[in-house]
Scaffold this active site. Structure first.
Site, PDB file in Angstrom:
ATOM      1  N   HIS A  25      12.550 -50.514 -41.180  1.00 14.73           N
ATOM      2  CA  HIS A  25      13.611 -49.501 -41.360  1.00 14.73           C
ATOM      3  C   HIS A  25      15.034 -50.250 -41.776  1.00 14.73           C
ATOM      4  O   HIS A  25      15.678 -50.589 -41.120  1.00 14.73           O
ATOM      5  CB  HIS A  25      13.731 -48.729 -40.138  1.00 14.73           C
ATOM      6  N   GLY A 203      19.504 -39.725 -46.082  1.00 15.96           N
ATOM      7  CA  GLY A 203      20.877 -39.393 -46.565  1.00 15.96           C
ATOM      8  C   GLY A 203      21.575 -38.632 -45.422  1.00 15.96           C
ATOM      9  O   GLY A 203      21.259 -38.455 -44.246  1.00 15.96           O
ATOM     10  N   GLU A 233      19.015 -37.135 -36.188  1.00  9.79           N
ATOM     11  CA  GLU A 233      20.323 -38.089 -36.386  1.00  9.79           C
ATOM     12  C   GLU A 233      21.546 -37.394 -35.668  1.00  9.79           C
ATOM     13  O   GLU A 233      22.388 -37.722 -35.092  1.00  9.79           O
ATOM     14  CB  GLU A 233      20.753 -38.631 -37.478  1.00  9.79           C
TER      15      GLU A 233
HETATM   16  C1  LIG Z   1      25.767 -41.923 -41.705  1.00  9.20           C
HETATM   17  C2  LIG Z   1      24.532 -42.548 -40.995  1.00  9.20           C
HETATM   18  C3  LIG Z   1      24.028 -41.598 -39.809  1.00  9.20           C
HETATM   19  C4  LIG Z   1      23.974 -43.732 -40.997  1.00  9.20           C
HETATM   20  C5  LIG Z   1      22.892 -44.365 -40.530  1.00  9.20           C
HETATM   21  N1  LIG Z   1      21.539 -43.863 -40.962  1.00  9.20           N
HETATM   22  C6  LIG Z   1      21.349 -43.303 -41.983  1.00  9.20           C
HETATM   23  N2  LIG Z   1      20.952 -42.173 -41.861  1.00  9.20           N
HETATM   24  C7  LIG Z   1      20.644 -41.464 -43.248  1.00  9.20           C
HETATM   25  N3  LIG Z   1      20.345 -41.852 -44.283  1.00  9.20           N
HETATM   26  C8  LIG Z   1      20.844 -43.235 -44.433  1.00  9.20           C
HETATM   27  C9  LIG Z   1      21.251 -43.884 -43.165  1.00  9.20           C
HETATM   28  N4  LIG Z   1      21.549 -45.246 -43.724  1.00  9.20           N
HETATM   29  C10 LIG Z   1      21.210 -45.288 -45.112  1.00  9.20           C
HETATM   30  N5  LIG Z   1      20.840 -44.299 -45.445  1.00  9.20           N
HETATM   31  C11 LIG Z   1      20.535 -43.704 -47.057  1.00  9.20           C
HETATM   32  O1  LIG Z   1      20.451 -45.008 -47.525  1.00  9.20           O
HETATM   33  C12 LIG Z   1      21.523 -45.081 -48.586  1.00  9.20           C
HETATM   34  C13 LIG Z   1      21.847 -46.439 -49.244  1.00  9.20           C
HETATM   35  O2  LIG Z   1      20.635 -47.195 -49.538  1.00  9.20           O
HETATM   36  P1  LIG Z   1      20.141 -46.783 -50.859  1.00  9.20           P
HETATM   37  O3  LIG Z   1      21.083 -46.364 -51.659  1.00  9.20           O
HETATM   38  O4  LIG Z   1      19.012 -45.809 -50.588  1.00  9.20           O
HETATM   39  O5  LIG Z   1      19.368 -48.113 -51.041  1.00  9.20           O
HETATM   40  C14 LIG Z   1      22.393 -44.133 -48.320  1.00  9.20           C
HETATM   41  O6  LIG Z   1      23.090 -43.531 -49.380  1.00  9.20           O
HETATM   42  C15 LIG Z   1      21.738 -42.987 -47.431  1.00  9.20           C
HETATM   43  O7  LIG Z   1      21.392 -42.238 -48.154  1.00  9.20           O
HETATM   44 ZN   LIG Z   2      17.916 -45.053 -41.984  1.00  9.66          ZN
END
Ligand SMILES: CC(C)=CCNc1ncnc2c1ncn2[C@@H]1O[C@H](COP(=O)(O)O)[C@@H](O)[C@H]1O
Ligand SMILES: [Zn+2]
Length: 370
Positions: A25, A203, A233
């Site tokens: 993850h 997201g 979450e």
């Molecule tokens: C704010 C928060 C709860 C962070 C921790 N856990 C997360 N929960 C949900 N989506 C995430 C999380 N961390 C990253 N992402 C997703 O991954 C994206 C970044 O990686 P990528 O652009 O898909 O390459 C973020 O824009 C978001 O859509």
């Molecule tokens: Zn995640």
């Protein structure tokens, strides 16, 4: 006494780095080094596309709360969404994981459209694959082509050139429409021979409705593409129950479950991707000591330790293993078995699994002397 403690901590931290690890993850943009983000922000600042001073603080911060993380998600999309930058970060992230003896990496990313920049979901993913192909300092095994010429016993270890299996999961973002989500699943199918092996739903957890993504997730199921879902979450009873009923191959986080949902999860035996630092920093769990990892571990629920966003949360997979050990008092053998267990939950095929099992067997013989 203090010196003794810090010596023991140092030894344990080094042990966690040397341990072969499986990362299931990790979000691509969330895994970008702060130094790279800052460099990209400076370049865009020079071009007048952003005001550097507005973003500098949030980039350089080490302890980010949930709203700051969400702000950074938006910033990623401004900073990293052009083909060359995507290629660069895809390359760097693989190198960083391999450097800490991750032997198998499933990296997930949201394919992005940006008409103004001439980017389609497909071209974005091509740029990611290009980055993985251009990794130089380590052998990145991107699909099964190279497998036959790679002795499995060569994976990991710190004296030889590092080898790492890299596979891709395509993320559906909670902001997306049903049709955009379906496009992502179809793209995953098209890119199967380029290392794409699964679908993720992620997201901002307070955005969107489960019903919007369900058709795409069902479509993935029909196509035989494994899915993993960010679940619980934030508290959201209806959604958490629907996610558990959907029965994906894996679930991420599972923080905010009530008693009935815990029971349901445990009887489902769906493997959980545990993200300790991420959950503490974003408030999904009150503290490391009160994280649900210990309860699930004691219940012998299938688990895998993961980073989520090692850049965003200033962590590493080795650090997450160290924290898991420290907060739950696991022995080295227990920690090793936890790392080894993750092999069974990878989305890659049996040949890769077999190879990874061999890596851990060899490492057990070398590292578990007592
Ligand atoms: C704010 C928060 C709860 C962070 C921790 N856990 C997360 N929960 C949900 N989506 C995430 C999380 N961390 C990253 N992402 C997703 O991954 C994206 C970044 O990686 P990528 O652009 O898909 O390459 C973020 O824009 C978001 O859509
Ligand atoms: Zn995640």
């Amino acid at each position: 006494m203090e010196t003794q403690t810090s010596e023991a901590e140092k030894e344990m931290r080094e042990w966690c780095v040397a341990l072969p690890k499986v990362e299931l993850h990790a979000h691509l943009n969330g895994s970008v080094r702060n130094s790279t983000l800052l460099e990209l922000a400076k370049e865009l600042g020079d071009k007048g596309a952003i005001v550097l001073e507005d973003v500098k603080d949030v980039i350089m911060k080490n302890d980010r709360c949930l709203p700051e993380c969400v702000r950074l998600f938006d910033l990623f999309h401004i900073l990293t969404t052009d083909h060359d930058t995507v290629t660069r970060i895809a390359k760097e992230v693989v190198g960083d994981f391999a450097a800490e003896n991750v032997v198998y990496l499933e990296i997930r990313t949201t394919p992005k459209n940006n008409e103004a920049k001439g980017i389609t979901k497909r071209s974005y993913m091509n740029a990611v694959v290009k980055g993985h192909k251009s990794v130089e300092d380590v052998d990145a095994l991107l699909n099964n082509e190279k497998l036959s010429c790679t002795p499995m016993s060569d994976l990991g270890g710190d004296t030889k050139r590092k080898k790492i299996y890299v596979r891709l999961l395509l993320s559906i973002d909670r902001h997306e429409t049903t049709s955009a989500a379906l496009d992502t699943v179809n793209l995953a199918m098209e890119m199967k021979d380029q290392g794409v092996i699964g679908i993720d739903l992620s997201g901002n957890p307070v955005v969107g409705e489960w019903e919007t993504y369900l058709p795409a997730l069902e479509h993935a199921k029909e196509l035989g593409i494994p899915t993993t879902i960010h679940c619980g979450e934030v508290p959201n009873r209806k959604e958490i129950q629907a996610m558990l009923d959907f029965c994906p191959q894996r679930l991420g986080h599972v923080c905010c479950l009530d008693d009935e949902e815990w029971k349901k999860l445990k009887s489902s035996v769906i493997p959980v991707e545990i993200c300790l630092t991420s959950n503490v920093m974003t408030g999904g769990t009150p503290s490391l000591e009160r994280h649900h990892f210990a309860d699930l571990y004691n219940a012998k629920h299938p688990l895998s330790i993961c980073t989520d966003d090692c850049g965003l949360f200033s962590t590493s997979l080795s650090n997450e293993y160290y924290l898991a050990c420290n907060s739950s008092g696991l022995s080295k053998t227990e920690l090793f078995r936890l790392a080894q267990g993750a092999v069974e939950f990878v989305f890659a095929d049996d040949e890769v699994k077999k190879s990874l099992r061999a890596v851990f067997e060899r490492a057990a013989a070398e590292r578990l002397t007592s």
